[in-house]
Scaffold this motif. Structure first.
Motif, PDB file in Angstrom:
ATOM      1  N   THR A   1      -3.719 -11.605  14.611  1.00 34.91           N
ATOM      2  CA  THR A   1      -3.591 -10.592  13.569  1.00 34.91           C
ATOM      3  C   THR A   1      -3.881  -9.189  14.078  1.00 34.91           C
ATOM      4  OG1 THR A   1      -4.644  -9.785  11.558  1.00 34.91           O
ATOM      5  CG2 THR A   1      -5.987 -11.163  12.948  1.00 34.91           C
TER       6      THR A   1
ATOM      7  N   PHE B   1       1.204  -8.044  11.800  1.00 34.30           N
ATOM      8  CA  PHE B   1       0.804  -6.941  10.923  1.00 34.30           C
ATOM      9  C   PHE B   1       0.962  -7.462   9.473  1.00 34.30           C
ATOM     10  CE2 PHE B   1      -0.478  -3.420  13.668  1.00 34.30           C
ATOM     11  CZ  PHE B   1      -0.455  -4.153  14.848  1.00 34.30           C
TER      12      PHE B   1
ATOM     13  N   VAL C   1       0.150   2.338   0.301  1.00 34.17           N
ATOM     14  CA  VAL C   1       0.141   1.492  -0.896  1.00 34.17           C
ATOM     15  C   VAL C   1       1.038   2.124  -1.964  1.00 34.17           C
ATOM     16  CG1 VAL C   1      -1.317   0.556  -2.739  1.00 34.17           C
ATOM     17  CG2 VAL C   1      -2.155   0.564  -0.382  1.00 34.17           C
TER      18      VAL C   1
ATOM     19  N   ARG D   1     -11.698  -0.960  -0.477  1.00 40.07           N
ATOM     20  CA  ARG D   1     -12.161  -2.342  -0.332  1.00 40.07           C
ATOM     21  C   ARG D   1     -12.930  -2.506   0.977  1.00 40.07           C
ATOM     22  NH1 ARG D   1      -7.290  -6.584  -0.481  1.00 40.07           N
ATOM     23  NH2 ARG D   1      -7.115  -5.789   1.629  1.00 40.07           N
TER      24      ARG D   1
ATOM     25  N   LEU E   1      -2.794   0.915   9.918  1.00 33.60           N
ATOM     26  CA  LEU E   1      -2.500  -0.069  10.981  1.00 33.60           C
ATOM     27  C   LEU E   1      -0.988  -0.155  11.167  1.00 33.60           C
ATOM     28  CD1 LEU E   1      -4.716  -3.262  10.390  1.00 33.60           C
ATOM     29  CD2 LEU E   1      -4.710  -1.810  12.413  1.00 33.60           C
TER      30      LEU E   1
HETATM   31  N1  UFG Z   1      -4.445  -3.300  -1.885  1.00 34.81           N
HETATM   32  C1  UFG Z   1      -4.572  -2.631  -3.087  1.00 34.81           C
HETATM   33  N2  UFG Z   1      -4.598  -3.371  -4.230  1.00 34.81           N
HETATM   34  C2  UFG Z   1      -4.495  -4.727  -4.234  1.00 34.81           C
HETATM   35  C3  UFG Z   1      -4.354  -5.397  -2.983  1.00 34.81           C
HETATM   36  C4  UFG Z   1      -4.337  -4.652  -1.825  1.00 34.81           C
HETATM   37  O1  UFG Z   1      -4.673  -1.413  -3.147  1.00 34.81           O
HETATM   38  O2  UFG Z   1      -4.549  -5.325  -5.311  1.00 34.81           O
HETATM   39  C5  UFG Z   1      -4.418  -2.502  -0.651  1.00 34.81           C
HETATM   40  C6  UFG Z   1      -5.528  -2.872   0.310  1.00 34.81           C
HETATM   41  O3  UFG Z   1      -6.728  -2.233  -0.019  1.00 34.81           O
HETATM   42  C7  UFG Z   1      -4.926  -2.392   1.632  1.00 34.81           C
HETATM   43  C8  UFG Z   1      -3.420  -2.642   1.452  1.00 34.81           C
HETATM   44  O4  UFG Z   1      -3.221  -2.767   0.044  1.00 34.81           O
HETATM   45  O5  UFG Z   1      -5.128  -1.035   1.751  1.00 34.81           O
HETATM   46  C9  UFG Z   1      -2.967  -3.904   2.116  1.00 34.81           C
HETATM   47  O6  UFG Z   1      -3.819  -4.963   1.721  1.00 34.81           O
HETATM   48  P1  UFG Z   1      -3.454  -6.499   1.860  1.00 34.81           P
HETATM   49  O7  UFG Z   1      -4.568  -7.271   1.233  1.00 34.81           O
HETATM   50  O8  UFG Z   1      -2.084  -6.727   1.371  1.00 34.81           O
HETATM   51  O9  UFG Z   1      -3.417  -6.729   3.436  1.00 34.81           O
HETATM   52  P2  UFG Z   1      -4.479  -6.322   4.573  1.00 34.81           P
HETATM   53  O10 UFG Z   1      -3.951  -5.094   5.240  1.00 34.81           O
HETATM   54  O11 UFG Z   1      -5.854  -6.275   4.062  1.00 34.81           O
HETATM   55  O12 UFG Z   1      -4.418  -7.563   5.526  1.00 34.81           O
HETATM   56  C10 UFG Z   1      -3.196  -8.072   5.985  1.00 34.81           C
HETATM   57  C11 UFG Z   1      -3.412  -9.504   6.390  1.00 34.81           C
HETATM   58  C12 UFG Z   1      -4.310  -9.555   7.570  1.00 34.81           C
HETATM   59  C13 UFG Z   1      -3.799  -8.660   8.680  1.00 34.81           C
HETATM   60  C14 UFG Z   1      -3.543  -7.277   8.193  1.00 34.81           C
HETATM   61  C15 UFG Z   1      -2.917  -6.511   9.313  1.00 34.81           C
HETATM   62  O13 UFG Z   1      -3.969 -10.249   5.314  1.00 34.81           O
HETATM   63  O14 UFG Z   1      -4.306 -10.868   8.029  1.00 34.81           O
HETATM   64  O15 UFG Z   1      -2.705  -7.320   7.061  1.00 34.81           O
HETATM   65  O16 UFG Z   1      -2.400  -5.285   8.987  1.00 34.81           O
HETATM   66  F1  UFG Z   1      -4.704  -8.569   9.653  1.00 34.81           F
END
Ligand code: UFG
Length: 328
Positions: free
Chosen positions: A121, A173, A263, A284, A291
């Motif tokens: 990841t 990603f 977002v 969060r 990234l």
């Molecule tokens: N987000 C919101 N509201 C929500 C859900 C998410 O604003 O209800 C935001 C998060 O705070 C973050 C962005 O949307 O800023 C993306 O969040 P995700 O939960 O969709 O994904 P993450 O970036 O946290 O994580 C994902 C994968 C990981 C990986 C990462 C790499 O789950 O395994 O992408 O970029 F490492």
């Protein structure tokens, strides 16, 4: 190739199985169905119920299958992947993600299976301060999820060196979207990822959503991520497995698109179809501001390029949810 897909009933694993079968490979799936479902497994794949952290279970399945024909490669998708959950339950993440990989590698060694394709990841990089993440960049995870994947990567590297095996580690990603057949997609309770949450809000499956943080050091203040269509990502696994089997080398490759979207960009794209009701909330735990992958290496070595855009990701997710969630 004959490929063992551990976690092949889950979201990304099931897409990898579809791509392997489309490329005419033989597929055996091992899954404990903790988040995956039987109906996500392609009808041409053989499914065994088994838990990656239990050596006897893996040994039994490998013994049956390898007696017929040994696996050319194993693909590992059987991980817990939710960043905020990993902050709350780090021990469960270490057990499933790290101990699971150890048991899998030990089983591979015992059965002399030489090639492993591993789902890692972008979270291994941590809070990145530069525009594009390169595979050579330092790894400094900022949450237990990323730590467990980095620990697994290192274990795989040492084990491959000791037992003359090859690895293809893919650093994903933000994976989203659904197979164009709409048979498989991201379907589970308690979704946490931004694209399905935004789509569910747009479709009225959830009343509203929260944008986590609007004071990050980005243009619109919301986090930037690199979104990659799950079918593009899955296809990279077919190329990666073939490459390490044929060339007896090991690789660590980013899988992303070289593009970042905030977002709010995601919400705007979904709003081309339906309005989305959202409010801003605090950032969060464990979320880096930005990234984005450099995927040049995957292109150079495997000839892989993502063919689908953010618009395709959102379109397929909307269609998948309309088909599987709205009919209820
Ligand atoms: N987000 C919101 N509201 C929500 C859900 C998410 O604003 O209800 C935001 C998060 O705070 C973050 C962005 O949307 O800023 C993306 O969040 P995700 O939960 O969709 O994904 P993450 O970036 O946290 O994580 C994902 C994968 C990981 C990986 C990462 C790499 O789950 O395994 O992408 O970029 F490492």
């Amino acid at each position: 190739m004959k490929v063992c897909v551990i976690g092949g009933a889950g979201y990304i694993g099931s897409h990898a199985v579809y791509e392997l079968i489309r490329a005419k490979h033989e597929v055996v799936v091992i899954d404990n169905l903790s988040t995956g479902t039987k109906d996500a497994v392609h009808e041409k794949a053989k499914l065994y119920l088994g838990d990656i952290t239990k050596k006897e279970e893996l040994h039994e399945i490998f013994a049956i299958e390898c007696a017929k024909k040994p696996f050319d490669a194993v693909m590992h998708f059987a991980a817990k992947i939710v960043v905020p959950e990993s902050v709350e339950k780090p021990l469960e993440y270490y057990h499933n993600n790290v101990e699971g990989v150890r048991v899998m590698l030990e089983t591979m060694r015992d059965f002399k299976i030489k090639n492993i394709v591993f789902s890692s990841t972008a979270a291994v990089y941590g809070d990145v301060k530069k525009d594009l993440c390169l595979e050579e960049d330092p790894c400094a995870p900022i949450n237990p999820y990323g730590e467990t994947k980095l620990a697994s990567e290192k274990m795989i590297q040492w084990v491959c060196k000791a037992y003359d095996m090859n690895y293809c580690i893919f650093r994903y990603f933000n994976v989203a979207g659904a197979d164009e057949s709409l048979e498989i997609g991201l379907k589970r309770d308690n979704l946490t990822h931004i694209i399905p949450i935004t789509v569910q809000t747009a479709l009225g499956i959830r009343p509203s959503m929260i944008v986590f943080g609007n004071d990050y050091p980005t243009e619109d203040g919301t986090c930037i991520r690199d979104y990659i269509h799950v079918a593009d990502l899955a296809y990279a696994h077919v190329l990666g497995a073939k490459y390490i089997c044929d060339n007896h080398v090991s690789l660590t490759l980013n899988l992303g698109s070289n593009n970042g979207f905030s977002v709010l960009d995601v919400i705007k794209e979904v709003e081309k179809y339906h309005p989305v009701k959202y409010t801003f909330g605090p950032g969060r735990a464990g979320d880096p501001a930005k990234l984005i992958a450099s995927s040049t290496k995957a292109k150079e070595i495997l000839g892989w390029i993502p063919r689908r855009s953010l618009a395709d990701i959102i379109k397929t997710d909307i269609e998948f949810r309309k088909k599987h969630e709205l009919k209820k």
